[in-house]
Design an enzyme around this catalytic site. Sequence first.
Site, PDB file in Angstrom:
ATOM      1  N   GLU A  80       0.823  -1.222   0.000  1.00 19.25           N
ATOM      2  CA  GLU A  80       0.000   0.000   0.000  1.00 19.25           C
ATOM      3  C   GLU A  80       0.849   1.261   0.000  1.00 19.25           C
ATOM      4  O   GLU A  80       2.041   1.230   0.266  1.00 19.25           O
ATOM      5  CB  GLU A  80      -0.929   0.022   1.217  1.00 19.25           C
ATOM      6  CG  GLU A  80      -0.322  -0.453   2.530  1.00 19.25           C
ATOM      7  CD  GLU A  80       0.849   0.338   3.047  1.00 19.25           C
ATOM      8  OE1 GLU A  80       0.807   1.586   2.965  1.00 19.25           O
ATOM      9  OE2 GLU A  80       1.823  -0.256   3.524  1.00 19.25           O
ATOM     10  N   GLU A 102       4.404  -0.554   1.952  1.00 21.25           N
ATOM     11  CA  GLU A 102       4.512  -0.763   0.503  1.00 21.25           C
ATOM     12  C   GLU A 102       4.387  -2.234   0.092  1.00 21.25           C
ATOM     13  O   GLU A 102       4.261  -2.532  -1.079  1.00 21.25           O
ATOM     14  CB  GLU A 102       5.855  -0.245  -0.044  1.00 21.25           C
ATOM     15  CG  GLU A 102       6.122   1.221   0.174  1.00 21.25           C
ATOM     16  CD  GLU A 102       7.438   1.675  -0.457  1.00 21.25           C
ATOM     17  OE1 GLU A 102       8.102   0.861  -1.153  1.00 21.25           O
ATOM     18  OE2 GLU A 102       7.812   2.839  -0.251  1.00 21.25           O
TER      19      GLU A 102
END
Length: 356
Positions: free
Chosen positions: A175, A316
């Site tokens: 994300e 991430e």
Amino acid sequence: MELLQATLESITEANKEMMEKAKEKVDSLCKPLGSLGKLEKIAIQLAGITEKLELDVSNKAVIALAADHGVYEENVSNNPQFVTVMQAIGFAKGFTGVCAIARAAGAKVVSVDVGIKEDLPESSGVINKKVRYGTANMAKGPAMSREEAIRAIEAGIEVANEQVKQGVNVLATGEMGICNTTASSAVLAALFKYDPAEVTGMGAGVDSLQHKIDVIRRAIEINKPDPEDPIDVLAKVGGLELGGMAGVVLGAAANRVPVVIDGFISTVSALIAYKLEPKVKDYIIPSHLSEEPGAKIASELLGVEPMLNMNMRLGEGSGAALAFPILDAACSMINTMTTLEQSGEYMQKVMADQIV
């Protein structure tokens, strides 16, 4: 809503019979029983997920979903919001932290815009699944509507389905969204009735942790999310990328594909998926224990034990990508190690040749 409902209805448990066969095979390998620890458990889990004894997770993808948060207005991050755009494009172009780790693991990173405030050019390489231009400020009202929360989940399901159709056989959740630790802490606190102070950390950086906690507490008090309704919690105090990652977990389970979850934010998203359909837990492989204080709590609530403790908190999907080679090792173990019986037969032949 139709896609979400159909996905939920199609999720079944991992194949327990195949897991028993995998355990028998692992136990027969030329090693002391249980001596490869979690590697054995992962191989057995993969067999139950894929319903195969010959394991393959060679086609890997991290799905990194990006979205902005209206709660940024409350000064709960000291990072500029434009970083969300910058990193989403960076995922697609291959120069972020998760990309570096994924490259080493032989995995691709799929960048998805599920709610960035800006429109990204097609040349960015970012997949457009935008539900809305960022959430509203949850400290003043619901972050999004219920319909938008469902659309965010379905966006994740769609991307997971698309990747599986392309031959991907293991997924990971990642994300990007400035303030998404704020939303994740709010979801965790609301969904399981924790005081925000117990599950809130510094995230990517904030001037006052107490202010961040107060904002989350106010958001929960104003919106009164229903802890028995994960979609209501997501809509009122969550984020679009959290919904998207929950959808990836659901999509992976529906396709009988393992999904490796990253740290705090990914685990909270997996909890949303789990609350919608508990059987998804069979398909989840945890990667690392994030430095965020809510990470351990979230993992315990999900009933999983992260395999790595690397003091990481990048997000991430970086920790998930780092765990990919461990899955490869588990596959290699069950696919290529000899059994004790085979080793004995081989040694007999070797010794017979020496005698002759």
